[in-house]
Design a protein around this motif. Structure first.
Motif, PDB file in Angstrom:
ATOM      1  N   UNK A  58       0.801  -1.089   0.054  1.00  0.00           N
ATOM      2  CA  UNK A  58      -0.075   0.070  -0.058  1.00  0.00           C
ATOM      3  C   UNK A  58       0.855   1.287  -0.059  1.00  0.00           C
ATOM      4  N   UNK A  59       2.117   1.064   0.698  1.00  0.00           N
ATOM      5  CA  UNK A  59       2.849   2.269   0.688  1.00  0.00           C
ATOM      6  C   UNK A  59       3.464   2.890  -0.770  1.00  0.00           C
ATOM      7  N   UNK A  60       4.271   1.988  -1.271  1.00  0.00           N
ATOM      8  CA  UNK A  60       4.894   2.526  -2.556  1.00  0.00           C
ATOM      9  C   UNK A  60       4.213   1.651  -3.756  1.00  0.00           C
ATOM     10  N   UNK A  61       3.399   0.629  -3.443  1.00  0.00           N
ATOM     11  CA  UNK A  61       3.186  -0.363  -4.470  1.00  0.00           C
ATOM     12  C   UNK A  61       1.561  -0.390  -5.032  1.00  0.00           C
ATOM     13  N   UNK A  62       1.185  -1.453  -5.751  1.00  0.00           N
ATOM     14  CA  UNK A  62      -0.014  -1.306  -6.393  1.00  0.00           C
ATOM     15  C   UNK A  62      -1.192  -1.291  -5.798  1.00  0.00           C
ATOM     16  N   UNK A  63      -1.200  -1.639  -4.434  1.00  0.00           N
ATOM     17  CA  UNK A  63      -2.561  -1.629  -3.600  1.00  0.00           C
ATOM     18  C   UNK A  63      -2.700  -0.244  -3.242  1.00  0.00           C
ATOM     19  N   UNK A  64      -1.698   0.567  -2.971  1.00  0.00           N
ATOM     20  CA  UNK A  64      -1.803   1.791  -2.779  1.00  0.00           C
ATOM     21  C   UNK A  64      -2.272   3.066  -4.143  1.00  0.00           C
ATOM     22  N   UNK A  65      -1.509   2.620  -5.039  1.00  0.00           N
ATOM     23  CA  UNK A  65      -1.552   3.204  -6.354  1.00  0.00           C
ATOM     24  C   UNK A  65      -3.139   2.881  -6.602  1.00  0.00           C
ATOM     25  N   UNK A  66      -3.485   1.817  -6.619  1.00  0.00           N
ATOM     26  CA  UNK A  66      -5.208   1.493  -6.756  1.00  0.00           C
ATOM     27  C   UNK A  66      -5.929   1.785  -6.182  1.00  0.00           C
ATOM     28  N   UNK A  67      -5.882   2.235  -4.833  1.00  0.00           N
ATOM     29  CA  UNK A  67      -6.656   3.047  -3.834  1.00  0.00           C
ATOM     30  C   UNK A  67      -6.559   4.317  -4.500  1.00  0.00           C
ATOM     31  N   UNK A  68      -5.391   5.093  -4.819  1.00  0.00           N
ATOM     32  CA  UNK A  68      -5.355   6.613  -5.244  1.00  0.00           C
ATOM     33  C   UNK A  68      -6.275   6.497  -6.353  1.00  0.00           C
ATOM     34  N   UNK A  69      -6.083   5.778  -7.572  1.00  0.00           N
ATOM     35  CA  UNK A  69      -6.905   5.573  -8.825  1.00  0.00           C
ATOM     36  C   UNK A  69      -8.393   5.643  -8.633  1.00  0.00           C
ATOM     37  N   UNK A  70      -9.044   4.641  -7.532  1.00  0.00           N
ATOM     38  CA  UNK A  70     -10.019   4.755  -7.439  1.00  0.00           C
ATOM     39  C   UNK A  70     -10.648   5.892  -6.823  1.00  0.00           C
ATOM     40  N   UNK A  71      -9.914   6.486  -5.869  1.00  0.00           N
ATOM     41  CA  UNK A  71     -10.129   7.715  -5.322  1.00  0.00           C
ATOM     42  C   UNK A  71     -10.585   9.023  -6.125  1.00  0.00           C
TER      43      UNK A  71
END
Length: 336
Positions: A58-71
């Motif tokens: 979530x910090x630097x990877x896909x889970x955080x990037x995905x959360x950000x795009x969804x947001x």
């Protein structure tokens, strides 16, 4: 002129995704088309960087990037079908969550970060019969079951706190479960987990006074969704045991990042003021301390984005200008 702020990290908490979120909000507030264009360019770079070579966390990877795009799409800053855009992210998150060795509870690289990602993916008006929705729903159930298995066994390590950290995993676990409960997918299990947590809540007082307030806020918000008199009582105990005069010695007054520094402390006091009942112990001290901190640190909150790259301040959300800017844009009264 802000090119120096752009780095190779496309992540949410330390990289370009978080910076893009800040710039989109700033452009909407200020009607600055240059900032919007810069945010568009950053988001394009993030899209291009979604590959299997990127880590999953979530910090630097896909889970955080995905959360950000969804947001960003939920807020109308970007357009697109997230089921298509995040297909690769969903697949990699699925694989990592199937790993029986995954036991970290950290937001940054553990179960809680993935739970936040799944909450964001399921908190949309999607077809409940679609394959993507059903897979993410089953993943959410799997993660909550994993929490049920592991949290109580590891409470002694989850509770450890030696300094102020806005990403402290114990209250963030409660926040994540609160958001999951709002989805109405696995509520009976979440209620059982909260009941299991209660005995740990009732035997634990954080060593830091600022973390006592943090826990009282988390329990208050959990109680608003899953009412329980024992949660209220423990919040009262924590607030009664909080010495507000000692708080300013428990974080670095020169640290300008939201995770460890004064902006995070001010935000925590503001949210406590807004969410905790005025009838709770020491509520007047929450207000008083918030006013004192705003007055003391107000001059530091006027961050010049154009000069930030030449200073020690980083560009990301966690410890940089994007985090401070977002707090001021999303909760403007917190710094007044």
């Amino acid at each position: 002129q802000n090119q120096k702020l752009v780095g190779t990290n496309n992540g949410l908490l330390n990289g370009n995704t978080g910076l893009a979120i800040f710039l989109y909000h700033f452009s909407r507030e200020s009607h600055d088309t240059n900032c919007e264009e810069a945010a568009d360019n950053l988001l394009d770079k993030v899209f291009e960087g979604i590959t299997n070579a990127v880590p999953t966390d979530f910090e630097n990877g896909l889970a955080g990037i995905g959360w950000g795009i969804q947001y960003l799409i939920n807020k109308g800053f970007a357009n697109g079908d997230t089921n298509e855009i995040l297909q690769e992210v969903d697949t990699k998150v699925y694989r990592i969550l199937c790993d029986p060795l995954l036991a970290s509870f950290e937001l940054t690289n553990g179960i809680i970060g993935y739970l936040y990602y799944l909450n964001s993916r399921l908190n949309v008006a999607d077809d409940p019969y679609s394959m993507v929705y059903r897979i993410n729903r089953e993943l959410l159930i799997s993660v909550i079951n994993k929490l049920d298995e592991l949290v109580c066994l590891q409470f002694s390590t989850i509770l450890k706190e030696h300094y102020f950290d806005l990403f402290w995993r114990f209250p963030l676990t409660l926040y994540a479960l609160t958001e999951s409960y709002k989805l109405n997918i696995y509520n009976h299990k979440i209620e059982q987990i909260v009941k299991q947590f209660l005995m740990h809540f009732e035997t634990y007082i954080p060593s830091l006074h600022i973390n006592r307030l943090f826990m009282a806020l988390a329990l208050t918000q959990l109680n608003a969704i899953i009412p329980n008199k024992r949660l209220v009582k423990q919040s009262q105990i924590l607030l009664f045991a909080t010495n507000f005069e000692q708080m300013d010695s428990e974080f670095d007054p020169n640290h300008q990042g939201i995770r460890y520094g004064w902006p995070g402390a001010i935000w925590l006091l503001y949210m406590s003021k807004m969410c905790i009942s005025p009838q709770m112990p020491n509520y007047n001290l929450i207000i008083k301390t918030h006013v004192e901190y705003v007055k003391r640190f107000k001059f530091k909150s006027a961050i010049d984005l154009n000069s930030a790259a030449s200073n020690s301040l980083k560009p990301g959300i966690s410890e940089g200008v994007a985090g401070i800017g977002l707090l001021e844009l999303l909760w403007p009264n917190a710094f007044k």
